[in-house]
Scaffold this active site. Structure first.
Site, mmCIF file in Angstrom:
data_model
loop_
_atom_site.group_PDB
_atom_site.id
_atom_site.type_symbol
_atom_site.label_atom_id
_atom_site.label_comp_id
_atom_site.label_asym_id
_atom_site.label_seq_id
_atom_site.Cartn_x
_atom_site.Cartn_y
_atom_site.Cartn_z
ATOM 1 N N LYS A 188 30.367 67.485 21.597
ATOM 2 C CA LYS A 188 31.778 67.278 21.254
ATOM 3 C C LYS A 188 32.711 67.902 22.287
ATOM 4 O O LYS A 188 32.314 68.740 23.093
ATOM 5 C CB LYS A 188 32.059 67.820 19.847
ATOM 6 N N ARG A 233 22.840 68.474 13.395
ATOM 7 C CA ARG A 233 22.966 67.070 13.818
ATOM 8 C C ARG A 233 23.108 67.048 15.339
ATOM 9 O O ARG A 233 24.064 67.598 15.882
ATOM 10 C CB ARG A 233 24.201 66.465 13.128
HETATM 11 C C1 PT1 Z 1 29.649 65.681 11.967
HETATM 12 C C2 PT1 Z 1 29.753 64.344 12.475
HETATM 13 C C3 PT1 Z 1 29.264 63.304 11.636
HETATM 14 N N1 PT1 Z 1 30.294 64.041 13.696
HETATM 15 C C4 PT1 Z 1 28.654 64.879 10.007
HETATM 16 N N2 PT1 Z 1 28.716 63.596 10.414
HETATM 17 C C5 PT1 Z 1 30.392 62.761 14.074
HETATM 18 N N3 PT1 Z 1 28.120 65.161 8.788
HETATM 19 C C6 PT1 Z 1 29.909 61.733 13.249
HETATM 20 C C7 PT1 Z 1 34.830 65.366 19.852
HETATM 21 O O1 PT1 Z 1 35.575 66.328 19.611
HETATM 22 O O2 PT1 Z 1 30.077 66.716 12.657
HETATM 23 N N4 PT1 Z 1 29.113 65.911 10.755
HETATM 24 N N5 PT1 Z 1 29.352 62.027 12.062
HETATM 25 C C8 PT1 Z 1 31.014 62.439 15.415
HETATM 26 N N6 PT1 Z 1 32.408 62.727 15.432
HETATM 27 C C9 PT1 Z 1 33.045 63.317 16.517
HETATM 28 C C10 PT1 Z 1 34.113 64.194 16.307
HETATM 29 C C11 PT1 Z 1 32.594 63.082 17.806
HETATM 30 C C12 PT1 Z 1 34.688 64.856 17.394
HETATM 31 C C13 PT1 Z 1 33.184 63.714 18.905
HETATM 32 C C14 PT1 Z 1 34.226 64.632 18.693
HETATM 33 O O3 PT1 Z 1 34.497 65.033 20.994
#
Ligand code: PT1
Length: 267
Positions: A211, A246
């Site tokens: 992230k 994850r």
């Molecule tokens: C997570 C999650 C998810 N993240 C769960 N499911 C994502 N339970 C998708 C960035 O800042 O943390 N927990 N499903 C992906 N989402 C992101 C959010 C991807 C922020 C990238 C960022 O780069």
């Protein structure tokens, strides 16, 4: 107390998936990726058909079902592994549950219409995640009175909503939602104080892998150069009470968790 930490490997099916760049849209490639993640020690495969990274647009129910369900069915046919589906939509949940998933991973914590009803009438586990706002705009101006207390309160309320619907606590997982309507300092404070969430009494999932919080700390490293930083963050999460990690990097994370589990025996 001996601790189990499970590794959840990320399989994205979204064409604009933020770090796999849509490499796994094809079913055979997706299955190959799943096979590799299983060899690498994944305990759960997480499949998402809606990108929820900052700025991402909503997808239709039909598109999401078309992306996710055939892959769930093929994985169930070929592998003996727990599958979670990353969705907020009741219809996708219903299809995923009949296709045999064991976890519904909902970044909107069952707040979408019909989601709670579908889950309560099933026996799947449910991951309740915190998000401030919606993916398209959530990073514009995240504000908290106290990031830990606000998220704790939200998760406690959603646990209560589930309890009132008759869902056993043993089926619930919580997730503070790294990067979902949070600044870098919000994310860092959450990671430092993750153990506060233990008193909610249900296992905690953490998704930090690749992230932007990692990229920012690494002088704006691009997504494909965030693995070491992600691993470090995941070890901190494990030491602070996370029980599901994850990750995109299953082998490395699995190895790192063996070290964390070894040390946790003595905490
Ligand atoms: C997570 C999650 C998810 N993240 C769960 N499911 C994502 N339970 C998708 C960035 O800042 O943390 N927990 N499903 C992906 N989402 C992101 C959010 C991807 C922020 C990238 C960022 O780069």
């Amino acid at each position: 107390m001996p601790s189990a930490i499970r590794v959840m490997g990320i399989l994205n099916t979204t064409p604009d998936s933020f770090s796999d760049g849509g490499k796994f849209t094809n079913i055979d490639q997706a299955l190959e990726h799943v096979a590799q993640m299983i060899v690498d020690g994944a305990d759960i495969i997480d499949i998402g058909g809606e990108s929820t990274r900052p700025g991402a647009q909503a997808v239709s129910v039909d598109d999401e079902i078309a992306r996710v369900i055939p892959i769930v069915q093929e994985i169930r046919k070929r592998f003996d592994i727990d599958i979670s589906v990353d969705t907020s939509k009741a219809e996708v949940m219903r299809e995923a549950i009949s296709a045999g998933v064991s976890i519904i991973n909902d970044v909107r914590a069952l707040r979408e219409p019909g989601a709670l009803d579908i889950c309560k009438d099933s026996d799947v586990d449910i991951c309740l995640m915190h998000m401030q706002g919606q993916p398209r705009t959530m990073q514009a101006l995240p504000i908290y009175e106290s990031v830990v207390d606000d998220i704790y309160g939200f998760l406690r309320e959603q646990i209560e909503v589930c309890t009132n619907a008759g869902i056993a606590n043993s089926r619930l997982i919580i997730d503070p939602g790294f990067g979902f309507g949070k600044t870098l300092s919000h994310n860092l404070e959450l990671l430092a104080k993750l153990n506060r969430f233990k008193s909610l009494g249900v296992p905690m999932l953490v998704g930090i892998s690749r992230k932007s919080m990692i990229g920012t700390l690494l002088n704006d490293a691009p997504v494909d150069q965030r693995s070491n930083g992600s691993l470090a963050a995941n070890v901190i999460a494990a030491m602070n009470g996370a029980s599901i990690i994850r990750t995109h990097d299953v082998k490395q994370t699995n190895e790192a968790m063996k070290i964390a589990i070894g040390v946790l025996e003595y905490v």
